[in-house]
Write a protein that holds these residues in place. Structure first.
Motif, PDB file in Angstrom:
ATOM      1  N   MET A 210      -4.394   6.330  10.841  1.00 51.32           N
ATOM      2  CA  MET A 210      -3.333   6.392   9.868  1.00 51.32           C
ATOM      3  C   MET A 210      -2.590   7.437  10.475  1.00 51.32           C
ATOM      4  SD  MET A 210      -1.741   4.978   7.739  1.00 51.32           S
ATOM      5  CE  MET A 210      -3.140   3.718   7.358  1.00 51.32           C
TER       6      MET A 210
ATOM      7  N   SER B  18       3.092   3.234   9.006  1.00 49.92           N
ATOM      8  CA  SER B  18       2.485   2.713   8.004  1.00 49.92           C
ATOM      9  C   SER B  18       1.833   3.385   6.794  1.00 49.92           C
ATOM     10  CB  SER B  18       0.990   1.889   8.590  1.00 49.92           C
ATOM     11  OG  SER B  18       1.486   1.217   9.714  1.00 49.92           O
ATOM     12  N   PHE B  19       1.985   4.890   7.063  1.00 47.47           N
ATOM     13  CA  PHE B  19       1.308   5.763   5.980  1.00 47.47           C
ATOM     14  C   PHE B  19       2.201   5.528   4.442  1.00 47.47           C
ATOM     15  CE2 PHE B  19       0.917   9.830   4.005  1.00 47.47           C
ATOM     16  CZ  PHE B  19      -0.575   9.841   3.586  1.00 47.47           C
TER      17      PHE B  19
ATOM     18  N   GLY C 272       1.557   2.228   2.781  1.00 47.62           N
ATOM     19  CA  GLY C 272      -0.098   2.475   2.367  1.00 47.62           C
ATOM     20  C   GLY C 272      -0.048   3.113   1.064  1.00 47.62           C
ATOM     21  N   LEU C 273       0.974   4.179   0.784  1.00 48.89           N
ATOM     22  CA  LEU C 273       0.983   5.007  -0.315  1.00 48.89           C
ATOM     23  C   LEU C 273       1.229   4.351  -1.798  1.00 48.89           C
ATOM     24  CD1 LEU C 273       2.333   8.478   0.843  1.00 48.89           C
ATOM     25  CD2 LEU C 273      -0.119   7.954   0.300  1.00 48.89           C
TER      26      LEU C 273
ATOM     27  N   TYR D  40      -2.372  -3.774   1.602  1.00 49.97           N
ATOM     28  CA  TYR D  40      -3.475  -3.623   2.100  1.00 49.97           C
ATOM     29  C   TYR D  40      -3.871  -4.538   3.028  1.00 49.97           C
ATOM     30  CZ  TYR D  40      -3.898   0.597  -0.852  1.00 49.97           C
ATOM     31  OH  TYR D  40      -3.483   1.785  -1.519  1.00 49.97           O
TER      32      TYR D  40
ATOM     33  N   LEU E  94      -1.791  -3.970   6.003  1.00 50.06           N
ATOM     34  CA  LEU E  94      -2.291  -2.526   6.524  1.00 50.06           C
ATOM     35  C   LEU E  94      -3.472  -3.133   7.446  1.00 50.06           C
ATOM     36  CD1 LEU E  94      -2.350   0.214   7.200  1.00 50.06           C
ATOM     37  CD2 LEU E  94      -3.374   0.656   5.438  1.00 50.06           C
TER      38      LEU E  94
ATOM     39  N   PRO F 145      -4.831   4.828   2.290  1.00 57.72           N
ATOM     40  CA  PRO F 145      -4.448   4.044   3.512  1.00 57.72           C
ATOM     41  C   PRO F 145      -5.507   4.291   4.514  1.00 57.72           C
ATOM     42  CG  PRO F 145      -2.379   5.393   2.233  1.00 57.72           C
ATOM     43  CD  PRO F 145      -3.812   5.682   1.691  1.00 57.72           C
TER      44      PRO F 145
END
Length: 273
Positions: free
Chosen positions: A18, A24-25, A28-29, A104, A107, A231
């Motif tokens: 990550m 992508s962080f 994903g939060l 997710y 991700l 994430p």
């Protein structure tokens, strides 16, 4: 005991993945932040109205002499809040994964494509509503199992010495196991692995699940930390799923194409099993 280190290593690899893919962080939060707001509101309401709720539920203590009624109700309020916190820890991952299923899922697919030697990711082939249904159904089954363990451990907590030493340690191992199940479910469900098979996989390598999930359970005691680790935890769980299914994993530098990354370590790739 080697699996303890392997599980913990996948947890760290997920966080490193990550860190290398910062784009992508933030994506994903989002689910974790939404869930945190919901849980914070629920716990705040319990803190404000918990005493009144306990007093309403214990009318028989109204006639008790001071200070026994206050002490009794204060203890019940503390127990109620402790149970709520335990339930929050046990359910945070499940609820966050349910809220953030599309996030997710995407991700986890990115991680699979990035580390797969051929640059592909397994797909469930199911419509989104079906994926949500399966995820929600399985999460409820896991929560039911976790709830049974929670009640049992809570009861054992009143046993002198054992309740203050062994029970908390077992509690974190149990929480770690179920956290690992919930997180690996994102990748394993896409591979068509049913809940019964997932549990069998994890039970066959309990120390691997403990090595991954127990440190995460400790970190998740701080809700804000849980949001920021989530994430990377999903990324690490995808790598862990590949480990359990004995799939080849090729770690490469961000932006490297699969054929470039597979040439040699000097080109940024390293194949692991």
């Amino acid at each position: 005991m080697r699996d303890l280190g392997v599980g913990f290593g996948h947890l760290l690899r997920g966080q490193r993945w990550m860190a290398r893919h910062r784009g992508s962080f933030g994506f994903g939060l989002v689910p974790g932040l939404l869930t945190l707001v919901l849980y914070a509101a629920a716990l705040a309401a319990l803190a404000v109205w918990g005493v009144d709720a306990v007093a309403w539920a214990t009318p028989f203590a109204d006639d008790w002499s001071s200070p026994w009624a206050g002490l009794f109700r204060g203890l019940l309020t503390a127990v109620l809040f402790a149970l709520a916190l335990l339930l929050a820890v046990l359910t945070f991952t499940a609820v966050t994964l349910l809220v953030g299923q599309p996030f997710y899922e995407s991700l986890s697919e990115r991680v699979d494509r990035d580390v797969s030697p051929d640059g592909t990711a397994p797909e469930s082939g199911l419509p989104l509503w079906r994926d949500l249904w399966v995820s929600g159904r399985d999460s409820l089954r896991i929560l039911a199992r976790a709830g049974v363990w929670g009640v049992l451990l809570f009861a054992l907590g009143f046993v002198p010495v054992v309740g203050q030493s062994v029970v908390p340690a077992v509690g974190f191992l149990v929480t770690g196991f179920f956290l690992t199940e919930e997180l690996t479910a994102v990748a394993l469900q896409r591979r068509g692995v049913e809940l019964r098979e997932r549990l069998a996989l994890l039970r066959s390598r309990k120390t691997l699940a403990w090595g991954f999930g127990t440190p995460l359970a400790l970190a998740f005691l701080v809700p804000v930390v849980a949001v920021f680790l989530m994430p990377g935890a999903v990324a690490g769980a995808t790598l862990l799923a590949r480990e359990m299914l004995d799939e080849d994993t090729e770690e490469r530098t961000p932006g490297a194409a699969p054929e470039e990354a597979s040439d040699a370590p000097a080109h940024g790739g390293e194949t692991v099993r």
